[in-house]
Design an enzyme around this catalytic site. Structure first.
Site, short mmCIF file in Angstrom:
data_model
loop_
_atom_site.label_atom_id
_atom_site.label_comp_id
_atom_site.label_asym_id
_atom_site.label_seq_id
_atom_site.Cartn_x
_atom_site.Cartn_y
_atom_site.Cartn_z
N CYS A 63 16.89 -8.18 -9.09
CA CYS A 63 15.42 -8.09 -9.00
C CYS A 63 14.75 -9.40 -9.41
O CYS A 63 13.52 -9.51 -9.34
CB CYS A 63 14.90 -7.00 -9.94
SG CYS A 63 15.71 -5.41 -9.77
N HIS A 111 11.50 -2.34 -13.29
CA HIS A 111 11.90 -1.83 -11.97
C HIS A 111 12.63 -0.51 -12.18
O HIS A 111 13.70 -0.47 -12.78
CB HIS A 111 12.80 -2.81 -11.24
CG HIS A 111 13.32 -2.27 -9.94
ND1 HIS A 111 12.52 -1.59 -9.05
CD2 HIS A 111 14.56 -2.31 -9.37
CE1 HIS A 111 13.24 -1.24 -8.00
NE2 HIS A 111 14.49 -1.65 -8.18
N HIS A 118 14.22 3.21 -10.71
CA HIS A 118 14.77 3.99 -9.60
C HIS A 118 14.50 5.49 -9.82
O HIS A 118 15.20 6.32 -9.25
CB HIS A 118 16.28 3.76 -9.47
CG HIS A 118 16.63 2.46 -8.84
ND1 HIS A 118 17.90 2.18 -8.39
CD2 HIS A 118 15.89 1.36 -8.56
CE1 HIS A 118 17.93 0.96 -7.87
NE2 HIS A 118 16.71 0.44 -7.98
N GLU A 129 -5.83 13.21 -15.21
CA GLU A 129 -6.06 12.59 -16.51
C GLU A 129 -5.21 11.35 -16.73
O GLU A 129 -5.67 10.35 -17.30
CB GLU A 129 -5.79 13.61 -17.62
CG GLU A 129 -5.97 13.08 -19.04
CD GLU A 129 -7.41 12.74 -19.38
OE1 GLU A 129 -7.62 12.07 -20.40
OE2 GLU A 129 -8.32 13.14 -18.62
N HIS A 164 13.42 3.91 -2.37
CA HIS A 164 14.09 3.00 -3.32
C HIS A 164 13.59 3.21 -4.75
O HIS A 164 14.33 3.69 -5.59
CB HIS A 164 13.86 1.56 -2.85
CG HIS A 164 14.50 0.51 -3.69
ND1 HIS A 164 14.98 -0.67 -3.17
CD2 HIS A 164 14.75 0.44 -5.02
CE1 HIS A 164 15.49 -1.40 -4.15
NE2 HIS A 164 15.35 -0.75 -5.28
N ASP A 217 0.98 5.33 30.57
CA ASP A 217 0.97 4.22 31.52
C ASP A 217 1.27 2.93 30.73
O ASP A 217 1.19 2.94 29.49
CB ASP A 217 -0.40 4.17 32.19
CG ASP A 217 -0.60 2.92 33.04
OD1 ASP A 217 0.30 2.63 33.86
OD2 ASP A 217 -1.62 2.24 32.87
N SER A 234 5.12 4.44 35.05
CA SER A 234 4.54 3.19 35.51
C SER A 234 4.99 2.90 36.93
O SER A 234 6.04 3.39 37.36
CB SER A 234 4.96 2.04 34.59
OG SER A 234 4.55 0.80 35.12
N SER A 235 4.20 2.11 37.62
CA SER A 235 4.60 1.70 38.97
C SER A 235 5.76 0.72 38.92
O SER A 235 6.46 0.53 39.92
CB SER A 235 3.42 1.08 39.71
OG SER A 235 2.91 -0.02 38.98
N LYS A 268 1.37 7.14 41.80
CA LYS A 268 0.67 7.50 40.57
C LYS A 268 -0.72 8.08 40.82
O LYS A 268 -1.34 8.62 39.91
CB LYS A 268 0.56 6.28 39.64
CG LYS A 268 1.90 5.81 39.08
CD LYS A 268 1.71 4.71 38.06
CE LYS A 268 1.09 5.26 36.80
NZ LYS A 268 0.85 4.22 35.79
#
Length: 539
Positions: free
Chosen positions: A131, A149, A151, A174, A224, A303, A438-439, A472
């Protein structure tokens, strides 16, 4: 005297000895006085304090399995905080069994001034905390006196309650009063950054989170844990206890179906939970009566041009690339199966165009003609098709193969609007299947989404439709798509496009329709009657 001593340590430390997360170098102190300082009471007391805190944090479940860590600055009123020595617990060791002599001593720049001696098997060789780079960033950017740090399971689980959330929020509790700068009525906001394979790789995203949230004293790492800092070790410890209490409260409120992020902590407003509770029928009737679109479709069909991707990318990047490279592509790949199939389709299309008198169509020499003559005729026809922006399968198949070469050679990169990746991830998480219509050929579609400016997005897509399913602007095409997807009713599908004629055809087939309004899109007819969006975040 003490100030001069620390300045001496800092100046005699070579830049090559600055903290490296993979292999921290150890600076040697030759001076008797400097060694005496490193072994002085202030450093000894901080060593003892860290080992005691690690044992306490282990009992709380914050540093089990050798995970987690703590670092504290050696307090001395005669030295400014930014220049105080730093003590740091080692990495990969049993935190509850650490002794004061196991700590690393670092200069204010991160150079290792004192390292613990190796211990016999089964102990691992000493290693400064993974760390370290993140601790140093908190010291540098937040003027911290200590960083923890953890866990702790609570800090991990709260990042999973909403896997798309970039923040954790809670209010009217609180214990919020124990967080620096916050009171009972305040909203506590903690940024969430994404986890990485190695701890030091989190440094940049941690720094960006600190910049973006100047009031925060903590950053959560998804799946993590959490980094927490304070002006002193007491401040850091107090806040860490409050944070973990609030995380635990949020988890329990979530289990009760209550919303921890609102002042009254009322029921969670979740569409999915409402549907699971069997309330979807009534809400569906209400939405339909008011003319609203069902916000939770089973499938979404998108599209590309003008919807997920700027029109300019197609007109200013893809089409010019195809037009400029068609001759080269046909020459290099002339005898490959893909190109042989493309030529066969093109010849069939040109024959039809000639019969219909389509402008720009020229005859293609027969099979006995030389290769160059065939290619020249094909190039002429393809350039005319591209110029006319024809939505025909023969052209789209050839363009797809040309673009594949461009992407493989890093000559092309797909572009999608910035709101698209987050929306795709959200829909994927909700279990909504997303398809492309899509075309452009299915190959071209996969290439765009597989090589975007936001990375490979194909993992969020369930399938691709092109003009082989139909034009389409024809209703029958959308009926075919509905039948292919196997939905109970066409209205289970939401279609998003920028083209009014496509929207009309899809609506006639029973699909829900939204029109995408993006920069550069063509104007729409007045009073067209469709819902419009300018970002996928509105869906």
């Amino acid at each position: 005297m003490l100030k001069l001593l620390l300045l001496w340590i800092a100046h005699t430390t070579h830049p090559a000895n600055l903290y490296d997360p993979m292999a921290a170098a150890t600076a040697t102190a030759d001076s008797v006085s400097s060694q005496a300082y490193l072994e002085g009471n202030a450093v000894k007391e901080t060593r003892i304090l860290i080992s005691e805190l690690c044992r306490h944090f282990y009992s709380l479940g914050w540093v089990s399995g050798t995970g987690g860590s703590i670092t504290i600055k050696v307090h001395d009123d005669s030295i400014s905080k930014p220049h105080q020595l730093i003590l740091m617990s080692p990495s990969g060791v049993q935190k509850e069994r650490m002794e004061p002599e196991d700590m690393y001593v670092l200069s204010h720049t991160g150079s290792v001034l004192s390292a613990p001696s190796p211990k016999p098997y089964p102990h691992k060789p000493p290693k400064c905390s993974d760390c370290g780079p993140l601790f140093m960033k908190a010291y540098e950017m937040c003027d911290a006196g200590a960083v923890i740090h953890s866990h702790g399971i609570e800090s991990c689980l709260v990042t999973m309650l909403n896997p798309l959330a970039k923040e954790f929020k809670i209010t009217h509790m609180e214990m919020i009063k124990g967080i620096k700068g916050h009171g009972y009525y305040d909203e506590l906001v903690i940024p969430i950054i994404e986890n990485t394979a190695y701890e030091y790789e989190l440094t940049e995203s941690l720094a960006k989170a600190i910049e973006a949230y100047p009031k925060t004293t903590a950053v959560l790492v998804r799946n993590h844990g959490i980094y927490i800092w304070g002006d002193s070790w007491i401040s850091a410890k107090t806040q860490a206890e409050c944070y973990h209490y609030l995380f635990d409260a949020a988890i329990k409120l979530h289990q009760l179906g209550l919303d921890w992020s609102t002042p009254n902590h009322g029921p969670i407003k979740s569409l999915r939970s409402l549907m699971i509770a069997g309330e979807s029928n009534a809400s569906d009737k209400t939405r339909k009566a008011s003319g609203e679109i069902d916000p939770f479709p089973r499938c979404i069909v998108l599209d590309i041009e003008g919807t997920t991707t700027p029109i300019s990318f197609v007109t200013e990047v893809l089409f010019p690339y195809a037009r400029q490279n068609v001759g080269r592509h046909l020459s290099v790949t002339y005898d490959t199966p893909d190109t042989e199939a493309d030529i066969k389709l093109l010849c069939s299309q040109v024959q039809s165009d000639l019969k219909q008198g389509i402008a720009g169509a020229v005859p293609i020499p027969s099979d006995g003609a030389c290769k160059r003559a065939v290619i020249d005729a094909l190039v002429t026809n393809v350039e005319a098709m591209i110029k006319a922006d024809r939505k025909i399968t023969a052209l789209k198949e050839l363009q797809g193969h040309m673009w594949r070469t461009g992407y493989e050679n890093n000559e092309l990169k797909g572009i999608v609007f910035d709101d698209v990746p987050e929306a795709l991830e959200k829909w994927h998480t909700l279990g909504i299947k997303v398809y492309i219509y899509s075309s452009g050929s299915r190959l071209a579609q996969r290439l765009i989404f597989g090589h975007t400016n936001h990375g490979d997005l194909r993992k969020y897509l369930s399938g691709f439709f092109d003009t082989t399913v139909g034009n389409k602007r024809e209703t029958r095409s959308y009926v075919e798509i509905s039948e292919s997807l196997g939905v109970d009713k066409p209205s289970d599908i939401l279609f998003v496009t920028d083209v009014y004629q496509e929207a009309t055809a899809a609506k006639a087939a029973g699909l829900e329709v939204i029109i995408s309004v993006r920069p550069g899109n063509a104007p729409l007819p007045e009073n067209h009657g469709f819902k419009m969006i300018s970002s996928f975040s509105e869906i």
